[in-house]
Each structure stands twice: as structure tokens, then as C-alpha cells.
Design an enzyme around this catalytic site. Structure first.
Site, PDB file in Angstrom:
ATOM      1  N   HIS A  88      41.899  35.293  37.296  1.00  0.00           N
ATOM      2  CA  HIS A  88      41.918  36.076  38.536  1.00  0.00           C
ATOM      3  C   HIS A  88      43.237  35.902  39.297  1.00  0.00           C
ATOM      4  O   HIS A  88      43.503  36.635  40.248  1.00  0.00           O
ATOM      5  CB  HIS A  88      40.742  35.643  39.418  1.00  0.00           C
ATOM      6  CG  HIS A  88      40.054  36.760  40.128  1.00  0.00           C
ATOM      7  ND1 HIS A  88      40.135  38.087  39.756  1.00  0.00           N
ATOM      8  CD2 HIS A  88      39.242  36.747  41.225  1.00  0.00           C
ATOM      9  CE1 HIS A  88      39.409  38.832  40.583  1.00  0.00           C
ATOM     10  NE2 HIS A  88      38.862  38.043  41.479  1.00  0.00           N
ATOM     11  N   ASN A 108      38.899  38.408  48.152  1.00  0.00           N
ATOM     12  CA  ASN A 108      38.079  39.435  48.792  1.00  0.00           C
ATOM     13  C   ASN A 108      38.622  39.921  50.126  1.00  0.00           C
ATOM     14  O   ASN A 108      38.129  40.908  50.665  1.00  0.00           O
ATOM     15  CB  ASN A 108      36.642  38.919  48.997  1.00  0.00           C
ATOM     16  CG  ASN A 108      35.950  38.639  47.693  1.00  0.00           C
ATOM     17  OD1 ASN A 108      36.480  38.894  46.613  1.00  0.00           O
ATOM     18  ND2 ASN A 108      34.749  38.109  47.768  1.00  0.00           N
ATOM     19  N   ASP A 165      44.880  41.401  38.312  1.00  0.00           N
ATOM     20  CA  ASP A 165      44.181  41.298  37.023  1.00  0.00           C
ATOM     21  C   ASP A 165      43.203  42.451  36.849  1.00  0.00           C
ATOM     22  O   ASP A 165      42.655  42.977  37.815  1.00  0.00           O
ATOM     23  CB  ASP A 165      43.425  39.974  36.951  1.00  0.00           C
ATOM     24  CG  ASP A 165      42.376  39.862  38.040  1.00  0.00           C
ATOM     25  OD1 ASP A 165      41.167  39.945  37.727  1.00  0.00           O
ATOM     26  OD2 ASP A 165      42.746  39.707  39.226  1.00  0.00           O
ATOM     27  N   ASN A 212      37.566  43.421  43.797  1.00  0.00           N
ATOM     28  CA  ASN A 212      37.337  43.126  45.218  1.00  0.00           C
ATOM     29  C   ASN A 212      38.620  43.050  46.037  1.00  0.00           C
ATOM     30  O   ASN A 212      38.646  43.447  47.208  1.00  0.00           O
ATOM     31  CB  ASN A 212      36.538  41.834  45.380  1.00  0.00           C
ATOM     32  CG  ASN A 212      35.096  42.013  44.949  1.00  0.00           C
ATOM     33  OD1 ASN A 212      34.555  43.105  45.016  1.00  0.00           O
ATOM     34  ND2 ASN A 212      34.479  40.936  44.507  1.00  0.00           N
TER      35      ASN A 212
END
Length: 195
Positions: free
Chosen positions: A19, A66, A91, A112
Site C-alpha cells: 500500500h 483514507n 498502488d 480509499n
């Protein structure tokens, strides 16, 4: 001036995770252009410098994935820039590890961080460089993206970061069509495109 933001999560526990591919790409770009990432502002670790004749701000938002949009919206507002002055690197589980894809607009694709950016800047017309991390059957999405790269994946990602830098260079120089033509082809892992 352009803002180039890589997405990821802050803290040692998230280093070298799938991530955080956006953070890793920004590190590669900063190294190549000798732009020190030594400023803390706009809820981010930043560095400013030049890519050719273009002044750039490199950003690694520290808001957690997020809430990436909060940092990016703050920087755009501060410098009085438009969303079209933004390039985001992140990613993508829908691309094979090592593939990259360039887009100039679009939805969040379920990511997100991208969802947060689109919401916070009230628009989706900005360049993005997606770095493929693949996905694995049988694992939860969060467990997979927060996992570390395997040795084989790391080799592919090393090349992907170099390709992401090349794509960003083309975007910065106004050659978006060329960036998409070169990098949006289906390329087998380990193959290299000629620039």
C-alpha cells in the site's frame, strides 16, 4: 508549479508494504532529482525543487491513506493550484505487480486514498500514475495491501518505480499522450518499454 503526491501510510510498521508503493515512487523521484524530503507542511513530508524547468512539490501525506485528500487539498489551496496541476502516484490491485498505468482523470477505482482526494478537491480531473501490486486469492484486501512485497515482487516493483519516474517526467513535460501510449500497454512482467 506541479504537486506530485505519493500515497501511503506513515510509520515504520507500514514501510515496504504494498500500500506504500506511492511513497516508494516519490522516494525514487526525490533521489533522481536531488530533492530532499525534509519539510513537514500541509500534513505531509515534502520536498521542493525542479524537474527540468518545472518547479515541483513532492508530497508524502502523513494523514493515513483514507484521509490523503486532506493534505493534498491543503497544498493545492496554499499554492493556488488547480487539480490539473496535481499528479498522484499510488498502488493498484487491479494491475499485475510491476505494471504501471497513466490516467488523466477517472474514478477512485475503489482505492480509499483516491476516494479521499476526489472528495476533498471536489474533482477527478488530475493525472495519476498507478503502480500494480496485484492481488492474491484467499487473502483479505486489507491484509494483502498491508503485507510486505515478496522478493520476486520487489524486483518487479524496482522496475515499476523507474517506469513511474519516467511517466511522471513525460507528464511534467506536457507529453501525457506519450506517457499513456508507452505505459498503458499490457506489458509482461520483466519486459521493458522503450522511451
Amino acid at each position: 508549479m506541479k504537486i506530485i503526491a505519493g500515497l501511503g501510510n506513515p510509520g515504520r510498521g507500514y514501510e515496504n508494504t504494498r500500500h506504500n508503493a506511492g511513497f516508494d515512487a516519490i522516494d525514487r523521484l526525490a533521489f533522481k532529482y536531488e530533492i530532499p524530503l525534509n519539510e513537514v507542511k500541509h500534513k505531509s513530508i515534502c520536498g521542493s525543487g525542479f524537474m527540468g524547468n518545472e518547479r515541483v512539490l513532492l508530497m508524502k501525506p502523513q494523514t493515513y491513506m483514507n484521509r490523503s485528500g486532506e493534505a493534498i487539498a491543503k497544498a493545492l489551496h496554499y499554492y493556488k493550484l488547480k487539480p490539473s496541476d496535481l499528479i498522484v502516484v499510488f498502488d493498484d490491485v487491479n494491475l499485475m505487480p510491476g505494471q504501471i498505468r497513466v490516467r488523466l482523470r477517472g474514478s477512485s477505482g475503489g482505492h480509499n486514498g483516491m476516494r479521499s482526494i476526489i472528495y476533498c478537491i471536489s474533482g477527478n480531473v488530475f493525472a495519476r500514475v498507478k503502480i500494480g501490486i496485484g492481488k492474491e486469492d484467499g487473502k483479505t484486501l486489507s491484509g494483502y495491501v498491508l503485507g510486505k512485497f515478496t522478493r520476486a515482487e520487489s524486483v518487479l516493483l524496482d522496475e515499476a518505480y523507474s517506469n513511474a519516474v519516467s511517466a511522471i517526467e513525460l507528464l511534467i513535460s506536457g507529453e501525457a499522450d506519450r506517457a499513456m501510449n508507452v505505459f498503458n500497454k499490457k506489458v509482461k512482467a520483466g519486459e521493458k518499454e522503450d522511451l
